[in-house]
Design a protein around this motif. Structure first.
Motif, mmCIF file in Angstrom:
data_model
loop_
_atom_site.group_PDB
_atom_site.id
_atom_site.type_symbol
_atom_site.label_atom_id
_atom_site.label_comp_id
_atom_site.label_asym_id
_atom_site.label_seq_id
_atom_site.Cartn_x
_atom_site.Cartn_y
_atom_site.Cartn_z
ATOM 1 N N THR A 98 -2.409 -5.521 5.035
ATOM 2 C CA THR A 98 -2.928 -4.491 5.929
ATOM 3 C C THR A 98 -2.235 -4.556 7.286
ATOM 4 O OG1 THR A 98 -4.737 -5.983 6.491
ATOM 5 C CG2 THR A 98 -5.183 -4.297 4.834
ATOM 6 N N GLU A 148 -8.383 -1.133 -2.489
ATOM 7 C CA GLU A 148 -8.284 -1.477 -1.081
ATOM 8 C C GLU A 148 -9.286 -2.566 -0.686
ATOM 9 O OE1 GLU A 148 -11.248 2.036 -0.981
ATOM 10 O OE2 GLU A 148 -9.516 1.420 -2.156
ATOM 11 N N LEU A 180 -1.635 -1.369 -4.945
ATOM 12 C CA LEU A 180 -1.420 0.021 -5.340
ATOM 13 C C LEU A 180 -0.500 0.072 -6.549
ATOM 14 C CD1 LEU A 180 -1.362 -0.026 -1.906
ATOM 15 C CD2 LEU A 180 -1.483 2.424 -2.360
ATOM 16 N N ASN A 228 -3.884 -4.825 0.116
ATOM 17 C CA ASN A 228 -4.196 -3.766 -0.835
ATOM 18 C C ASN A 228 -3.302 -3.919 -2.057
ATOM 19 O OD1 ASN A 228 -5.995 -2.350 0.914
ATOM 20 N ND2 ASN A 228 -4.247 -1.425 1.954
ATOM 21 N N SER A 254 -4.471 1.407 6.002
ATOM 22 C CA SER A 254 -3.115 0.901 5.777
ATOM 23 C C SER A 254 -2.497 1.549 4.545
ATOM 24 C CB SER A 254 -3.147 -0.624 5.599
ATOM 25 O OG SER A 254 -3.602 -1.266 6.774
ATOM 26 N N ALA A 255 -3.310 1.786 3.521
ATOM 27 C CA ALA A 255 -2.802 2.373 2.274
ATOM 28 C C ALA A 255 -2.275 3.790 2.486
ATOM 29 C CB ALA A 255 -3.896 2.373 1.213
ATOM 30 N N VAL A 271 -5.418 3.036 -5.953
ATOM 31 C CA VAL A 271 -5.499 2.356 -4.661
ATOM 32 C C VAL A 271 -6.698 1.419 -4.713
ATOM 33 C CG1 VAL A 271 -5.761 2.593 -2.176
ATOM 34 C CG2 VAL A 271 -4.531 4.351 -3.474
ATOM 35 N N THR A 306 1.445 3.938 2.596
ATOM 36 C CA THR A 306 2.104 3.832 1.297
ATOM 37 C C THR A 306 1.987 5.145 0.524
ATOM 38 O OG1 THR A 306 1.456 1.505 1.257
ATOM 39 C CG2 THR A 306 2.284 2.432 -0.797
#
Length: 550
Positions: free
Chosen positions: A56, A169, A67, A65, A181-182, A167, A185
């Motif tokens: 993060t 998280e 993904l 995270n 933060s995701a 995702v 991405t």
């Protein structure tokens, strides 16, 4: 129908067994475990770049995270559905002597058989149709459903016309550093792979809305959450001369009486109404005992919204604060008169008037009066204050307001209204865009198809009623509403910052299809297995198919 239950139960227990309490090292452990698990799926063994683990950003804690994405081979569509779920849980101290079993459902349920439980929980435990344990409901059961579908589609990409993006998280239970933060991405993948995000499906828990409620709810959009806060100054005095000053705690008490549980502050939209605000903290800011009354007090309240903006809320609460201040002064005056009568002392007219302003208004006054001298001082004060690790965003904001107040020429009693924490935006899914209408239609069709396989009503509503990371993939507020957050948060840009523009760039309609259960965040947290581990993944599967095949 997919035969999901056995595998989703196993995945749920696997995830639950990893203690991942928010703001602890467990969040790091579960992310690495999940990354390793997904990497063993044959598809990701062949396509390792399509699963990633990322730390993060702008976070005081090391956590991650996970993904992943699967590209469908049925056609050449770039349409993509995001599957969201959080890995963290609340703590386990409430399990007391069973704390060591809190994350092991089978052991916990064996131990609970020997305890006196409330009748419903006892019956559900005996039935064998419910799973107990920390996180089974909130929300590792939902994440397990998404994992099942990720594995299914990775084994059968030929059934996927478009793409799915998972995702998983961290930090949903506190500051939402994970989903924020995701977003970065998701943005990068949107550009790199031409993903067209058309829908997001969250899998957070759902519960009965009232005793005896048999409905299993699916939610379109979500409630918004604010933390309106109030810095209250009084007039200090020795307690032996109490009527010569004004105790800010007295004003704070009247303010809480005015705001707490006040139905006027419930926000109705589309036939659904938020619960009223409730106090989450009330304190004065005296560092230690003295016989002087406090100089200032600090209170803040949870505030849910459906259609109001942060600007609407701060204006409404400014009015409520004025009402409370007037009531406090009226009560003070009445009691002072009674005291003067019984003590044979002369009554003097009160020198104070109700005075309420927002932080933005106070800042404007101070910058106009002191210009760069004030601005430079406050910037330096905030930088130094950041080194105090004992201050969360809420107390940091209070200290900034307290420092700014010292620059005011007129220090007569006042209430300063501001925001001191994360704004989780409200999301309305009404069909106003083509993607929203497509998602609503797909959901309605999926529910109609699944209902015959399940005995209890599956019902859709407009606003998920709890705080969740759904808030950070779409934005219903305009810039003016969002500016009311940034301009009225004293920690903005230092202790706290959210790039709402990144949310607007993703801006994907979101629904919640999650496990059904009772007592989330409590010792008897439990999920009903048939709905949670069979109906939920199948409903989600149907919605994905219908959205991507449109």
């Amino acid at each position: 129908m997919l035969q999901t239950q056995e595998e989703v139960i196993a995945l749920t227990k696997q995830l639950v067994s990893i203690e991942s309490i928010v703001n602890t090292g467990g969040e790091k452990v579960i992310a690495h475990s999940l990354y390793t698990l997904i990497s063993t799926f044959p598809y990701f063994s062949s396509n390792p770049s399509q699963v990633t683990i990322l730390q993060t950003m702008n976070d005081d804690i090391e956590r991650y995270n996970v993904l992943a994405y699967v590209k469908g081979t049925k056609g050449n569509s770039n349409r993509s559905v995001i599957l969201m779920g959080h890995m963290d849980t609340v703590g386990i101290d409430d399990f007391t002597q069973l704390k060591d079993k809190a994350c092991f459902p089978d052991e916990l349920m064996d131990a609970l058989k020997d305890e006196e439980l409330p009748a419903p929980a006892k019956e559900q435990l005996k039935s064998g149709e419910w799973m107990f344990g920390r996180g089974v409901l909130d929300m590792k059961g939902g994440l397990a459903s998404h994992l099942y579908l990720l594995r299914y589609y990775s084994d059968h990409p030929e059934e996927l016309e478009g793409n799915i993006v998972l995702v998983a998280e961290c930090d949903e239970e506190d500051g939402s550093h994970g989903i924020l933060s995701a977003l970065q991405t998701l943005k990068e993948w949107k550009t790199e792979h031409n993903f067209e995000y058309v829908a997001a499906i969250n899998a957070d828990f759902v519960s009965p809305r009232y005793e005896g409620d048999e409905n299993r709810y699916i939610y379109k959009g979500t409630v918004g959450k604010l933390l309106p806060s109030f810095f209250i100054t009084g007039a200090e005095t020795h307690v032996g001369s109490c009527f010569e000053g004004l105790d800010p705690n007295f004003i704070a008490a009247e303010l809480t009486k005015q705001i707490n549980y006040n139905p006027e502050l419930c926000n109705e939209a589309y036939g659904e109404t938020t619960v009223p605000p409730v106090s989450l903290k009330q304190t004065d800011l005296k560092p230690s005992y003295t016989v002087q009354t406090a100089l200032s007090a600090y209170v803040y309240y949870n505030f849910f919204i459906h259609s109001w903006s942060p600007k609407d809320v701060i204006e409404k609460l400014k009015e409520q604060a004025k009402i409370a201040f007037d009531k406090a002064l009226s009560s003070f005056s009445e009691r002072y008169k009674q005291y003067c009568q019984i003590s044979n002392e002369p009554y003097l007219e009160l020198p104070w008037k109700a005075r309420v302003m927002t932080y933005e208004e106070m800042e404007h006054q101070l910058i106009k009066k002191h210009e760069d001298q004030y601005v430079v001082h406050m910037e330096e004060f905030k930088r130094e204050l950041l080194s105090d690790e004992t201050l969360d965003t809420r107390m940091f904001a209070a200290r900034v307001v307290e420092e700014a107040w010292k620059w005011m020429d007129d220090k007569s009693p006042a209430i300063i209204v501001f925001y001191s924490s994360l704004y989780s935006p409200r999301i309305e899914i009404t069909g106003k865009t083509a993607n929203e209408q497509m998602l609503i239609d797909a959901l309605d069709e999926a529910v109609e198809e699944m209902q015959p396989y399940y005995p209890h009503p599956i019902v859709t509503r407009n606003f998920f009623p709890y705080i969740s990371d759904m808030s950070f993939v779409a934005l219903s507020d305009d810039d003016e509403g969002i500016n009311a957050v940034s301009l009225n948060n004293p920690g903005w840009g230092t202790k706290h910052f959210v790039n709402y523009q990144e949310i607007r760039e993703i801006n994907v309609p979101v629904i919640n299809i999650g496990p059904y259960g009772i007592d989330a965040h409590k010792r008897l947290e439990r999920a009903e297995m048939k709905y949670s581990f069979e109906v939920v993944p199948n409903l989600t599967h149907l919605v994905i198919q219908k959205v991507l095949n449109k």
